[in-house]
Design a protein around this motif. Structure first.
Motif, PDB file in Angstrom:
ATOM      1  N   VAL A   1     -11.915  17.541  78.398  1.00 53.66           N
ATOM      2  CA  VAL A   1     -12.904  17.376  77.332  1.00 53.66           C
ATOM      3  C   VAL A   1     -13.220  15.898  77.172  1.00 53.66           C
ATOM      4  O   VAL A   1     -12.383  15.035  77.418  1.00 53.66           O
ATOM      5  CB  VAL A   1     -12.405  17.964  75.992  1.00 53.66           C
ATOM      6  N   THR A   2     -14.458  15.616  76.773  1.00 54.03           N
ATOM      7  CA  THR A   2     -14.875  14.239  76.543  1.00 54.03           C
ATOM      8  C   THR A   2     -14.740  13.902  75.062  1.00 54.03           C
ATOM      9  O   THR A   2     -15.056  14.726  74.205  1.00 54.03           O
ATOM     10  CB  THR A   2     -16.332  14.023  76.990  1.00 54.03           C
ATOM     11  N   THR A   3     -14.282  12.705  74.776  1.00 55.68           N
ATOM     12  CA  THR A   3     -14.141  12.260  73.392  1.00 55.68           C
ATOM     13  C   THR A   3     -14.465  10.778  73.274  1.00 55.68           C
ATOM     14  O   THR A   3     -14.382  10.024  74.236  1.00 55.68           O
ATOM     15  CB  THR A   3     -12.707  12.483  72.859  1.00 55.68           C
ATOM     16  N   ALA A   4     -14.812  10.389  72.040  1.00 56.18           N
ATOM     17  CA  ALA A   4     -14.991   8.968  71.731  1.00 56.18           C
ATOM     18  C   ALA A   4     -14.625   8.752  70.272  1.00 56.18           C
ATOM     19  O   ALA A   4     -15.309   8.035  69.558  1.00 56.18           O
ATOM     20  CB  ALA A   4     -16.423   8.540  71.997  1.00 56.18           C
ATOM     21  N   ASP A   5     -13.587   9.398  69.809  1.00 54.61           N
ATOM     22  CA  ASP A   5     -12.968   9.353  68.485  1.00 54.61           C
ATOM     23  C   ASP A   5     -12.387  10.705  68.104  1.00 54.61           C
ATOM     24  O   ASP A   5     -11.384  10.775  67.389  1.00 54.61           O
ATOM     25  CB  ASP A   5     -13.922   8.902  67.367  1.00 54.61           C
TER      26      ASP A   5
ATOM     27  N   TYR B   1      -0.040  18.181  73.900  1.00 58.45           N
ATOM     28  CA  TYR B   1      -0.302  16.737  73.862  1.00 58.45           C
ATOM     29  C   TYR B   1      -1.550  16.506  73.026  1.00 58.45           C
ATOM     30  O   TYR B   1      -2.631  16.979  73.364  1.00 58.45           O
ATOM     31  CB  TYR B   1      -0.507  16.193  75.277  1.00 58.45           C
ATOM     32  N   ILE B   2      -1.391  15.811  71.914  1.00 58.67           N
ATOM     33  CA  ILE B   2      -2.515  15.411  71.071  1.00 58.67           C
ATOM     34  C   ILE B   2      -2.833  13.970  71.453  1.00 58.67           C
ATOM     35  O   ILE B   2      -2.068  13.055  71.172  1.00 58.67           O
ATOM     36  CB  ILE B   2      -2.169  15.543  69.581  1.00 58.67           C
ATOM     37  N   GLY B   3      -3.958  13.788  72.131  1.00 61.37           N
ATOM     38  CA  GLY B   3      -4.254  12.516  72.757  1.00 61.37           C
ATOM     39  C   GLY B   3      -4.854  11.467  71.840  1.00 61.37           C
ATOM     40  O   GLY B   3      -4.993  11.671  70.624  1.00 61.37           O
ATOM     41  N   PRO B   4      -5.243  10.326  72.415  1.00 61.91           N
ATOM     42  CA  PRO B   4      -5.824   9.233  71.639  1.00 61.91           C
ATOM     43  C   PRO B   4      -7.076   9.665  70.881  1.00 61.91           C
ATOM     44  O   PRO B   4      -7.949  10.342  71.428  1.00 61.91           O
ATOM     45  CB  PRO B   4      -6.164   8.197  72.714  1.00 61.91           C
ATOM     46  N   ALA B   5      -7.166   9.278  69.624  1.00 66.26           N
ATOM     47  CA  ALA B   5      -8.304   9.605  68.767  1.00 66.26           C
ATOM     48  C   ALA B   5      -8.362   8.586  67.643  1.00 66.26           C
ATOM     49  O   ALA B   5      -7.471   7.751  67.503  1.00 66.26           O
ATOM     50  CB  ALA B   5      -8.158  11.024  68.198  1.00 66.26           C
ATOM     51  N   ILE B   6      -9.393   8.659  66.845  1.00 66.86           N
ATOM     52  CA  ILE B   6      -9.513   7.727  65.727  1.00 66.86           C
ATOM     53  C   ILE B   6      -8.372   7.958  64.735  1.00 66.86           C
ATOM     54  O   ILE B   6      -7.990   9.101  64.463  1.00 66.86           O
ATOM     55  CB  ILE B   6     -10.897   7.857  65.034  1.00 66.86           C
TER      56      ILE B   6
ATOM     57  N   SER C   1     -10.261  -1.366  71.476  1.00 62.20           N
ATOM     58  CA  SER C   1     -11.539  -1.693  72.117  1.00 62.20           C
ATOM     59  C   SER C   1     -11.369  -2.137  73.566  1.00 62.20           C
ATOM     60  O   SER C   1     -12.307  -2.066  74.360  1.00 62.20           O
ATOM     61  CB  SER C   1     -12.258  -2.794  71.332  1.00 62.20           C
ATOM     62  N   ASP C   2     -10.179  -2.577  73.933  1.00 64.30           N
ATOM     63  CA  ASP C   2      -9.924  -3.013  75.304  1.00 64.30           C
ATOM     64  C   ASP C   2      -9.514  -1.861  76.216  1.00 64.30           C
ATOM     65  O   ASP C   2      -9.336  -2.044  77.420  1.00 64.30           O
ATOM     66  CB  ASP C   2      -8.821  -4.065  75.330  1.00 64.30           C
ATOM     67  N   MET C   3      -9.416  -0.645  75.627  1.00 62.64           N
ATOM     68  CA  MET C   3      -8.874   0.466  76.386  1.00 62.64           C
ATOM     69  C   MET C   3      -9.718   1.746  76.318  1.00 62.64           C
ATOM     70  O   MET C   3      -9.841   2.473  77.305  1.00 62.64           O
ATOM     71  CB  MET C   3      -7.458   0.786  75.867  1.00 62.64           C
ATOM     72  N   LEU C   4     -10.344   2.003  75.153  1.00 61.79           N
ATOM     73  CA  LEU C   4     -10.993   3.295  74.938  1.00 61.79           C
ATOM     74  C   LEU C   4     -12.356   3.150  74.265  1.00 61.79           C
ATOM     75  O   LEU C   4     -12.595   2.207  73.511  1.00 61.79           O
ATOM     76  CB  LEU C   4     -10.097   4.198  74.085  1.00 61.79           C
ATOM     77  N   PHE C   5     -13.227   4.111  74.539  1.00 60.37           N
ATOM     78  CA  PHE C   5     -14.517   4.172  73.870  1.00 60.37           C
ATOM     79  C   PHE C   5     -14.342   4.714  72.453  1.00 60.37           C
ATOM     80  O   PHE C   5     -13.444   5.504  72.183  1.00 60.37           O
ATOM     81  CB  PHE C   5     -15.478   5.085  74.644  1.00 60.37           C
ATOM     82  N   SER C   6     -15.242   4.282  71.560  1.00 59.37           N
ATOM     83  CA  SER C   6     -15.229   4.765  70.179  1.00 59.37           C
ATOM     84  C   SER C   6     -16.654   4.820  69.663  1.00 59.37           C
ATOM     85  O   SER C   6     -17.324   3.798  69.557  1.00 59.37           O
ATOM     86  CB  SER C   6     -14.395   3.838  69.289  1.00 59.37           C
TER      87      SER C   6
ATOM     88  N   ARG D   1     -17.732   7.806  76.990  1.00 58.78           N
ATOM     89  CA  ARG D   1     -16.822   8.891  76.624  1.00 58.78           C
ATOM     90  C   ARG D   1     -15.579   8.841  77.516  1.00 58.78           C
ATOM     91  O   ARG D   1     -15.663   8.655  78.720  1.00 58.78           O
ATOM     92  CB  ARG D   1     -17.499  10.257  76.785  1.00 58.78           C
ATOM     93  N   ASN D   2     -14.431   9.008  76.867  1.00 59.86           N
ATOM     94  CA  ASN D   2     -13.175   9.173  77.575  1.00 59.86           C
ATOM     95  C   ASN D   2     -13.024  10.650  77.934  1.00 59.86           C
ATOM     96  O   ASN D   2     -13.614  11.511  77.289  1.00 59.86           O
ATOM     97  CB  ASN D   2     -12.002   8.759  76.684  1.00 59.86           C
ATOM     98  N   ILE D   3     -12.223  10.937  78.934  1.00 56.10           N
ATOM     99  CA  ILE D   3     -11.893  12.325  79.252  1.00 56.10           C
ATOM    100  C   ILE D   3     -10.379  12.500  79.199  1.00 56.10           C
ATOM    101  O   ILE D   3      -9.629  11.674  79.731  1.00 56.10           O
ATOM    102  CB  ILE D   3     -12.429  12.752  80.634  1.00 56.10           C
ATOM    103  N   THR D   4      -9.958  13.553  78.534  1.00 62.03           N
ATOM    104  CA  THR D   4      -8.564  13.977  78.564  1.00 62.03           C
ATOM    105  C   THR D   4      -8.525  15.297  79.308  1.00 62.03           C
ATOM    106  O   THR D   4      -9.209  16.253  78.926  1.00 62.03           O
ATOM    107  CB  THR D   4      -7.996  14.131  77.145  1.00 62.03           C
ATOM    108  N   GLY D   5      -7.769  15.336  80.401  1.00 64.16           N
ATOM    109  CA  GLY D   5      -7.800  16.515  81.261  1.00 64.16           C
ATOM    110  C   GLY D   5      -6.434  16.905  81.787  1.00 64.16           C
ATOM    111  O   GLY D   5      -5.451  16.167  81.654  1.00 64.16           O
TER     112      GLY D   5
END
Length: 268
Positions: free
Chosen positions: A114-118, A168-173, A241-246, A256-260
């Motif tokens: 899935v794609t995410t940005a927060d 696994y609950i991944g990176p998010a806002i 900001s140096d690692m992920l889109f928001s 968009r980041n993807i967690t797969g």
């Protein structure tokens, strides 16, 4: 060709799966999409996104056509990627992935994500049946119980077991940056969430902040998943900001980041 990826220490213990969250590094996009934007519907040039997806596929050691990411609409539709789906023409596959916010599969060497940005990305894995799922849970999806509906579908169709289910609950806002209006708070209250566990009011602004990751964790635990089987990332997309889109930091026209997750073809 290798990309910088984030992994769950919990899921890393299992050699029968490959999982990841992508970072912003290693792609060809520019501007708000720099550099590894993987979202086709974010406003980036399609050819850049496809090159980025090709690089992800190469890193995973999979053909590009084995990567399945839905067109998400912040709702509660779940799609199963089975043999029947795999054998459909690409046009029909795209139609079935439209308006979907969670995927399930038991087919090796197929990557779902899935794609995410927060919003909150959630991966589910039952090692007793080798079934995996990827869930997109924004605040609307969380209220719509998307994670629970995905879990129930895994149990109903594949006989998955709550006792062995890993999450696994991944990176998010983070709660610190997820300021919301009263209507969102009310929506969570009406959905049965205990606000004392997920809400904080900023005394300076009098604005509410919600912990989306915690809300999903609580809901999954209520369904019977062991707390020790849930790994919740402490990474905040807004802050990193140096690692992920928001999208909240960069505007909706951001990458968009993807967690797969993928079942290995060499089950160990």
């Amino acid at each position: 060709m290798s990309l910088e990826l984030i992994h769950s220490p919990l899921l890393n213990r299992y050699k029968s799966i490959v999982h990841f969250t992508t970072t912003i590094n290693g792609g060809v996009s520019s501007g708000n999409y720099a550099t590894l934007n993987l979202g086709l519907y974010s406003g980036d040039l399609p050819e850049n996104v496809m090159e980025n997806r090709f690089r992800l596929a190469a890193t995973l050691g999979l053909p590009l056509e084995n990567l399945f990411f839905p067109y998400q609409t912040h709702e509660d539709k779940v799609c199963v990627i089975d043999e029947a789906f795999i054998n459909l023409p690409k046009e029909q596959q795209s139609e079935l992935l439209n308006g979907v916010d969670a995927l399930i599969t038991n087919i090796p060497s197929v990557c779902i994500g899935v794609t995410t940005a927060d919003c909150v990305p959630i991966l589910l894995f039952d090692p007793s049946t080798n079934v995996v799922a990827a869930v997109h849970a924004g605040w609307r999806g969380t209220i719509a119980d998307i994670a629970a509906k995905t879990l129930n579908k895994m149990i109903r169709i594949f006989g998955c077991c709550l006792d062995s289910m890993l999450v696994y609950i991944g990176p998010a806002i983070s709660e610190e940056y997820f300021e919301v209006g009263d209507e969102v708070v009310l929506a969570f209250e009406n959905a049965g969430y205990d606000l004392s566990q997920i809400q904080r009011v900023n005394t300076e602004t009098n604005k509410s902040h919600l912990n989306l990751k915690k809300a999903n964790q609580i809901r999954l635990e209520q369904l019977g998943i062991l707390s020790s089987n849930i790994d919740m990332s402490d990474i905040c997309t807004y802050k990193s900001s140096d690692m992920l889109f928001s999208a909240r930091r960069q505007s909706v026209n951001s990458g968009r980041n993807i967690t797969g997750i993928s079942i290995s073809n060499n089950l160990l």
